[in-house]
Write a protein that holds these residues in place. Structure first.
Motif, PDB file in Angstrom:
ATOM      1  N   GLN A 116       0.830  -1.208   0.000  1.00 25.00           N
ATOM      2  CA  GLN A 116       0.000   0.000   0.000  1.00 25.00           C
ATOM      3  C   GLN A 116       0.864   1.257   0.000  1.00 25.00           C
ATOM      4  N   VAL A 125      -8.158   2.915  -7.056  1.00 23.65           N
ATOM      5  CA  VAL A 125      -9.130   1.965  -6.505  1.00 23.65           C
ATOM      6  C   VAL A 125      -8.892   0.621  -7.187  1.00 23.65           C
ATOM      7  N   ALA A 149     -12.231  -4.464  -5.265  1.00 27.12           N
ATOM      8  CA  ALA A 149     -12.468  -3.840  -3.960  1.00 27.12           C
ATOM      9  C   ALA A 149     -13.959  -3.809  -3.642  1.00 27.12           C
ATOM     10  N   LEU A 187     -16.469  -1.597  -2.014  1.00 26.62           N
ATOM     11  CA  LEU A 187     -16.544  -0.200  -1.586  1.00 26.62           C
ATOM     12  C   LEU A 187     -17.681   0.090  -0.607  1.00 26.62           C
ATOM     13  N   PRO A 227     -16.543  -3.717   5.346  1.00 26.17           N
ATOM     14  CA  PRO A 227     -17.192  -3.827   4.036  1.00 26.17           C
ATOM     15  C   PRO A 227     -18.538  -4.530   4.134  1.00 26.17           C
ATOM     16  N   PRO A 240     -18.328  -6.386  -6.488  1.00 28.74           N
ATOM     17  CA  PRO A 240     -16.947  -5.895  -6.405  1.00 28.74           C
ATOM     18  C   PRO A 240     -16.686  -4.813  -7.449  1.00 28.74           C
ATOM     19  N   GLY A 251      -6.484  -1.558 -11.523  1.00 21.48           N
ATOM     20  CA  GLY A 251      -7.568  -0.805 -10.918  1.00 21.48           C
ATOM     21  C   GLY A 251      -7.736   0.530 -11.606  1.00 21.48           C
TER      22      GLY A 251
END
Length: 213
Positions: free
Chosen positions: A140, A156, A160, A162, A172, A180, A201
């Motif tokens: 990250q 993003v 993921a 969201l 989540p 997703p 992403g």
């Protein structure tokens, strides 16, 4: 301590030759923060399972500041080549203004050793979980460091989740109807991460981006 005053601050220090976390788990700032965060959350989980000695006011409380979902440098845990140090708050047990000596004895001679044994020693923890935590945080941080030179302000990841459980939850949303995230082709980019490897992403470029839907 006064049961109506804030809990007392204590430090629990374990020599690294006993804690036994190898240097590669904390050999750069990202990994150090990640390992400290992992251990802080481990301590918190052990504390939750301890029997309650709740008395008057704050007495009987044992607490460590684990923060929220954000993994940032905190003062609650220190890991270095010499030792692991957890910084806790403890409300010494009391009933009104009367000291609960047997309760204090349990905290210092029973509960604190349990916390150390179950959360501050590598042999008591899942090493695979530690490495996943450490490497994910390192990835990250690396990705964030690459955004500016790629002309991006945010990223993003594909896959993921969201939506959150609620407006006051960091967790989540779960369930069969959860979709997703999938980035549009026009904004899809790739990064090569140190541990996970390639990730795709949506990269949001500098300037004004309008997202609807």
């Amino acid at each position: 301590g006064d049961p109506f005053a804030p809990p007392s601050r204590i430090r629990v220090k374990v020599p690294q030759n006993i804690a036994d976390f190898e240097f590669s788990m904390y050999n750069n700032p990202s990994r150090q923060v990640a390992l400290e965060d992992f251990l802080t959350r481990s301590v918190f989980e052990v504390i939750k399972r301890l029997p309650s000695l709740k008395g008057t006011g704050h007495s009987g409380d044992i607490y460590i500041d684990k923060g929220g979902q954000q993994i940032i440098k905190r003062s609650a845990m220190v890991v270095n080549k010499d030792y692991v140090e957890a910084r806790l708050s403890i409300g010494l047990p009391a009933f009104g203004r009367r000291i609960n000596g047997s309760g204090a004895q349990r905290i210092f001679l029973e509960f604190l050793p349990q916390i150390v044994e179950k959360s501050l020693l590598k042999k008591s923890l899942n090493v695979q979980d530690i490495w996943l935590w450490v490497e994910t945080v390192e990835d990250q941080d690396y990705l964030r460091s690459q955004l500016k030179e790629r002309g991006l302000v945010a990223f993003v990841a594909d896959g993921a989740i969201l939506p959150r459980e609620s407006g006051i939850s960091d967790r989540p949303l779960k369930g069969g109807n959860v979709v997703p995230f999938e980035s549009p082709d026009s904004l899809r980019i790739k990064f090569q991460l140190p541990n996970r490897g390639e990730i795709t992403g949506m990269g949001i470029p500098e300037g004004v981006t309008l997202i609807v839907g």
